[in-house]
Design a protein around this motif. Sequence first.
Motif, PDB file in Angstrom:
ATOM      1  N   TYR A  96       0.869  -1.163   0.000  1.00 58.69           N
ATOM      2  CA  TYR A  96       0.000   0.000   0.000  1.00 58.69           C
ATOM      3  C   TYR A  96       0.918   1.230   0.000  1.00 58.69           C
ATOM      4  CZ  TYR A  96      -4.304  -2.674   0.897  1.00 58.69           C
ATOM      5  OH  TYR A  96      -5.386  -3.518   0.788  1.00 58.69           O
ATOM      6  N   LEU A  97       0.380   2.427   0.023  1.00 58.34           N
ATOM      7  CA  LEU A  97       1.186   3.611  -0.280  1.00 58.34           C
ATOM      8  C   LEU A  97       2.437   3.722   0.587  1.00 58.34           C
ATOM      9  CD1 LEU A  97       1.393   6.106  -2.074  1.00 58.34           C
ATOM     10  CD2 LEU A  97       0.223   7.389  -0.280  1.00 58.34           C
ATOM     11  N   ILE A  98       2.278   3.654   1.908  1.00 54.50           N
ATOM     12  CA  ILE A  98       3.446   3.812   2.781  1.00 54.50           C
ATOM     13  C   ILE A  98       4.448   2.698   2.525  1.00 54.50           C
ATOM     14  CG2 ILE A  98       4.218   3.803   5.180  1.00 54.50           C
ATOM     15  CD1 ILE A  98       1.544   5.093   5.930  1.00 54.50           C
ATOM     16  N   SER A  99       3.960   1.490   2.388  1.00 55.69           N
ATOM     17  CA  SER A  99       4.825   0.343   2.127  1.00 55.69           C
ATOM     18  C   SER A  99       5.512   0.460   0.771  1.00 55.69           C
ATOM     19  CB  SER A  99       3.993  -0.938   2.192  1.00 55.69           C
ATOM     20  OG  SER A  99       4.746  -2.065   1.847  1.00 55.69           O
ATOM     21  N   SER A 100       4.820   1.016  -0.221  1.00 50.34           N
ATOM     22  CA  SER A 100       5.433   1.163  -1.543  1.00 50.34           C
ATOM     23  C   SER A 100       6.575   2.170  -1.507  1.00 50.34           C
ATOM     24  CB  SER A 100       4.376   1.571  -2.581  1.00 50.34           C
ATOM     25  OG  SER A 100       3.902   2.884  -2.375  1.00 50.34           O
ATOM     26  N   PHE A 101       6.484   3.174  -0.633  1.00 53.87           N
ATOM     27  CA  PHE A 101       7.605   4.098  -0.469  1.00 53.87           C
ATOM     28  C   PHE A 101       8.805   3.398   0.151  1.00 53.87           C
ATOM     29  CE2 PHE A 101       4.927   7.514  -1.681  1.00 53.87           C
ATOM     30  CZ  PHE A 101       5.741   8.606  -1.922  1.00 53.87           C
ATOM     31  N   LEU A 102       8.569   2.439   1.029  1.00 53.14           N
ATOM     32  CA  LEU A 102       9.667   1.709   1.661  1.00 53.14           C
ATOM     33  C   LEU A 102      10.364   0.773   0.681  1.00 53.14           C
ATOM     34  CD1 LEU A 102       7.889   0.866   5.029  1.00 53.14           C
ATOM     35  CD2 LEU A 102       9.997   2.198   4.810  1.00 53.14           C
ATOM     36  N   SER A 103       9.688   0.366  -0.388  1.00 54.54           N
ATOM     37  CA  SER A 103      10.219  -0.613  -1.323  1.00 54.54           C
ATOM     38  C   SER A 103      11.139   0.021  -2.356  1.00 54.54           C
ATOM     39  CB  SER A 103       9.067  -1.309  -2.055  1.00 54.54           C
ATOM     40  OG  SER A 103       9.552  -2.037  -3.163  1.00 54.54           O
ATOM     41  N   ARG A 122      11.864  -9.938  -5.250  1.00 56.49           N
ATOM     42  CA  ARG A 122      13.235  -9.518  -5.523  1.00 56.49           C
ATOM     43  C   ARG A 122      13.323  -7.998  -5.595  1.00 56.49           C
ATOM     44  NH1 ARG A 122      16.854 -11.465 -10.772  1.00 56.49           N
ATOM     45  NH2 ARG A 122      18.818 -10.477 -10.106  1.00 56.49           N
ATOM     46  N   ASN A 123      14.313  -7.434  -4.914  1.00 54.34           N
ATOM     47  CA  ASN A 123      14.567  -5.991  -4.875  1.00 54.34           C
ATOM     48  C   ASN A 123      13.475  -5.206  -4.161  1.00 54.34           C
ATOM     49  OD1 ASN A 123      16.983  -6.325  -6.369  1.00 54.34           O
ATOM     50  ND2 ASN A 123      15.832  -6.262  -8.288  1.00 54.34           N
ATOM     51  N   GLY A 124      12.611  -5.901  -3.432  1.00 54.20           N
ATOM     52  CA  GLY A 124      11.625  -5.211  -2.616  1.00 54.20           C
ATOM     53  C   GLY A 124      12.211  -4.870  -1.255  1.00 54.20           C
ATOM     54  N   LEU A 125      11.338  -4.540  -0.306  1.00 54.52           N
ATOM     55  CA  LEU A 125      11.796  -4.243   1.045  1.00 54.52           C
ATOM     56  C   LEU A 125      12.382  -5.505   1.654  1.00 54.52           C
ATOM     57  CD1 LEU A 125      11.891  -2.217   3.466  1.00 54.52           C
ATOM     58  CD2 LEU A 125       9.689  -3.191   4.162  1.00 54.52           C
ATOM     59  N   SER A 126      13.641  -5.442   2.047  1.00 50.61           N
ATOM     60  CA  SER A 126      14.312  -6.582   2.665  1.00 50.61           C
ATOM     61  C   SER A 126      14.042  -6.601   4.154  1.00 50.61           C
ATOM     62  CB  SER A 126      15.816  -6.507   2.426  1.00 50.61           C
ATOM     63  OG  SER A 126      16.376  -5.386   3.121  1.00 50.61           O
ATOM     64  N   GLN A 127      14.282  -7.744   4.765  1.00 47.50           N
ATOM     65  CA  GLN A 127      14.108  -7.841   6.204  1.00 47.50           C
ATOM     66  C   GLN A 127      15.064  -6.903   6.936  1.00 47.50           C
ATOM     67  OE1 GLN A 127      14.743 -11.289   9.535  1.00 47.50           O
ATOM     68  NE2 GLN A 127      13.584 -11.855   7.707  1.00 47.50           N
ATOM     69  N   GLN A 128      16.266  -6.765   6.439  1.00 44.42           N
ATOM     70  CA  GLN A 128      17.244  -5.885   7.080  1.00 44.42           C
ATOM     71  C   GLN A 128      16.771  -4.439   7.056  1.00 44.42           C
ATOM     72  OE1 GLN A 128      21.132  -6.042   5.289  1.00 44.42           O
ATOM     73  NE2 GLN A 128      22.027  -4.564   6.726  1.00 44.42           N
ATOM     74  N   ASP A 129      16.305  -3.967   5.887  1.00 46.06           N
ATOM     75  CA  ASP A 129      15.811  -2.593   5.806  1.00 46.06           C
ATOM     76  C   ASP A 129      14.525  -2.411   6.601  1.00 46.06           C
ATOM     77  OD1 ASP A 129      17.898  -1.646   4.336  1.00 46.06           O
ATOM     78  OD2 ASP A 129      16.776  -1.306   2.484  1.00 46.06           O
ATOM     79  N   SER A 130      13.685  -3.430   6.621  1.00 43.16           N
ATOM     80  CA  SER A 130      12.457  -3.351   7.401  1.00 43.16           C
ATOM     81  C   SER A 130      12.771  -3.157   8.878  1.00 43.16           C
ATOM     82  CB  SER A 130      11.628  -4.619   7.205  1.00 43.16           C
ATOM     83  OG  SER A 130      10.500  -4.614   8.054  1.00 43.16           O
ATOM     84  N   LEU A 131      13.733  -3.910   9.374  1.00 40.62           N
ATOM     85  CA  LEU A 131      14.108  -3.791  10.781  1.00 40.62           C
ATOM     86  C   LEU A 131      14.675  -2.412  11.081  1.00 40.62           C
ATOM     87  CD1 LEU A 131      14.329  -5.063  13.517  1.00 40.62           C
ATOM     88  CD2 LEU A 131      16.416  -6.230  12.777  1.00 40.62           C
ATOM     89  N   ARG A 132      15.459  -1.874  10.157  1.00 43.27           N
ATOM     90  CA  ARG A 132      15.992  -0.522  10.347  1.00 43.27           C
ATOM     91  C   ARG A 132      14.869   0.508  10.366  1.00 43.27           C
ATOM     92  NH1 ARG A 132      19.694   0.412   5.549  1.00 43.27           N
ATOM     93  NH2 ARG A 132      19.926   2.485   6.510  1.00 43.27           N
ATOM     94  N   ALA A 133      13.898   0.349   9.465  1.00 44.39           N
ATOM     95  CA  ALA A 133      12.774   1.286   9.433  1.00 44.39           C
ATOM     96  C   ALA A 133      11.931   1.182  10.700  1.00 44.39           C
ATOM     97  CB  ALA A 133      11.910   1.023   8.202  1.00 44.39           C
ATOM     98  N   ALA A 134      11.711  -0.040  11.172  1.00 37.59           N
ATOM     99  CA  ALA A 134      10.957  -0.220  12.411  1.00 37.59           C
ATOM    100  C   ALA A 134      11.687   0.412  13.582  1.00 37.59           C
ATOM    101  CB  ALA A 134      10.722  -1.709  12.664  1.00 37.59           C
ATOM    102  N   SER A 135      13.002   0.328  13.582  1.00 38.84           N
ATOM    103  CA  SER A 135      13.794   0.944  14.655  1.00 38.84           C
ATOM    104  C   SER A 135      13.656   2.460  14.632  1.00 38.84           C
ATOM    105  CB  SER A 135      15.266   0.539  14.516  1.00 38.84           C
ATOM    106  OG  SER A 135      15.428  -0.853  14.666  1.00 38.84           O
TER     107      SER A 135
END
Length: 393
Positions: free
Chosen positions: A166-173, A222-235
Amino acid sequence: MVFEPAQLGPITLRNRLIKAATFEGRTPQAVVSDDLIEFHRRMAAGGVGMTTVAYLAVAPEGRTDGKQIWMREEAVPGLGQLADAVHGAGAAVSAQIGHAGPVANPSTTGLPSLGPSRRFNPLGPGLTRAVSPADIKRVVAAHAQAALLAQRAGFDAVEVHMGHNYLISSFLSPRINRRTDEYGGSLANRARLAREVASAVREAVGGRMAIIAKFNISDGVRNGLSQQDSLRAASLLESDGTLDAIELTAGSSLLNPMYLFRGGAPIAEFAAAFPFPQRLGIRLAGRWILRRYPYRETYLLDDARRFREALSLPLVLLGGVSGWAEMELARREGFDFVAMGRALLMEPDLPNRIRADRAVRSQCIRCNRCMPTIYTQTRCVVPVTPSRGAAPG
């Protein structure tokens, strides 16, 4: 213990079990219907601590279906009746708010879909328009206004949709977000919209409602939001102090929907729900669009552990919770709440029966044939054994 009262931000839930947001398909006029009220009353009577109303778009173009509710003054009276019904059955109620962005369906909303960058939208058909700075400002304010409307209606919590592209998630990707301004490129920039929305909602209703984010562990592409980047964003979100909890999810409604819904891939049923030519496209390309992932209990737990180890925020574990054993496993692993979706579509009274008998387990077979019913009336299509699946009173 799962069935003991628990604190979630400023509110107290009667237990730690949450009905996960699943679009109900019960709003033919884009406002609350008696059918929607009864759907959530049954969830509350069945024993959950909180039920989540989905999906409440913050703007008319932010809907995945033209019949979905979008948050405006006309929606408040019906939402108030729904909140009263849920409270009368002893549970709390949460409003899932968000903007569908590139997942929106212009063919049913009559409005262009929005995203971080231009891309083809097969639901249009046409192009998703890249949001402007003015669009971003409007959407951020719309989230805050939606939260205020939910508060006026008597809701206890809001769940900001930051998952599923969705919109916010698409910005993270990084796959979808090709921007070169302050909202694109680095993870810090791609997370900017999520942080601005959470901050606006906190400023609007913080201290009076619980604020949850539904947040992708990864997009599963592939090339979407990775777990590593997700964890950084959550932090980053945790450091802002704007959230009371995060509900961990996964997958992309745009690119890989079955990454969350493990189990069967109902290609024929999905095709039947769409008009031509989408129906033909789904039949021909369905096995690539609806990839099959095997089901197992608590299937997001292995990935979710990394978030539990790194974050101090309360976390909600979703995915593959079938009975007491999975609920208690989640608690032992440090998760504050558990969420159930498909199992409660089949048996709304499952929590009450598990509480009375720890041997009781969900009858859900994870065929996922409930998924295409969102276009009519979201429901389980598998017969339930009467002695175990009786609806709560």
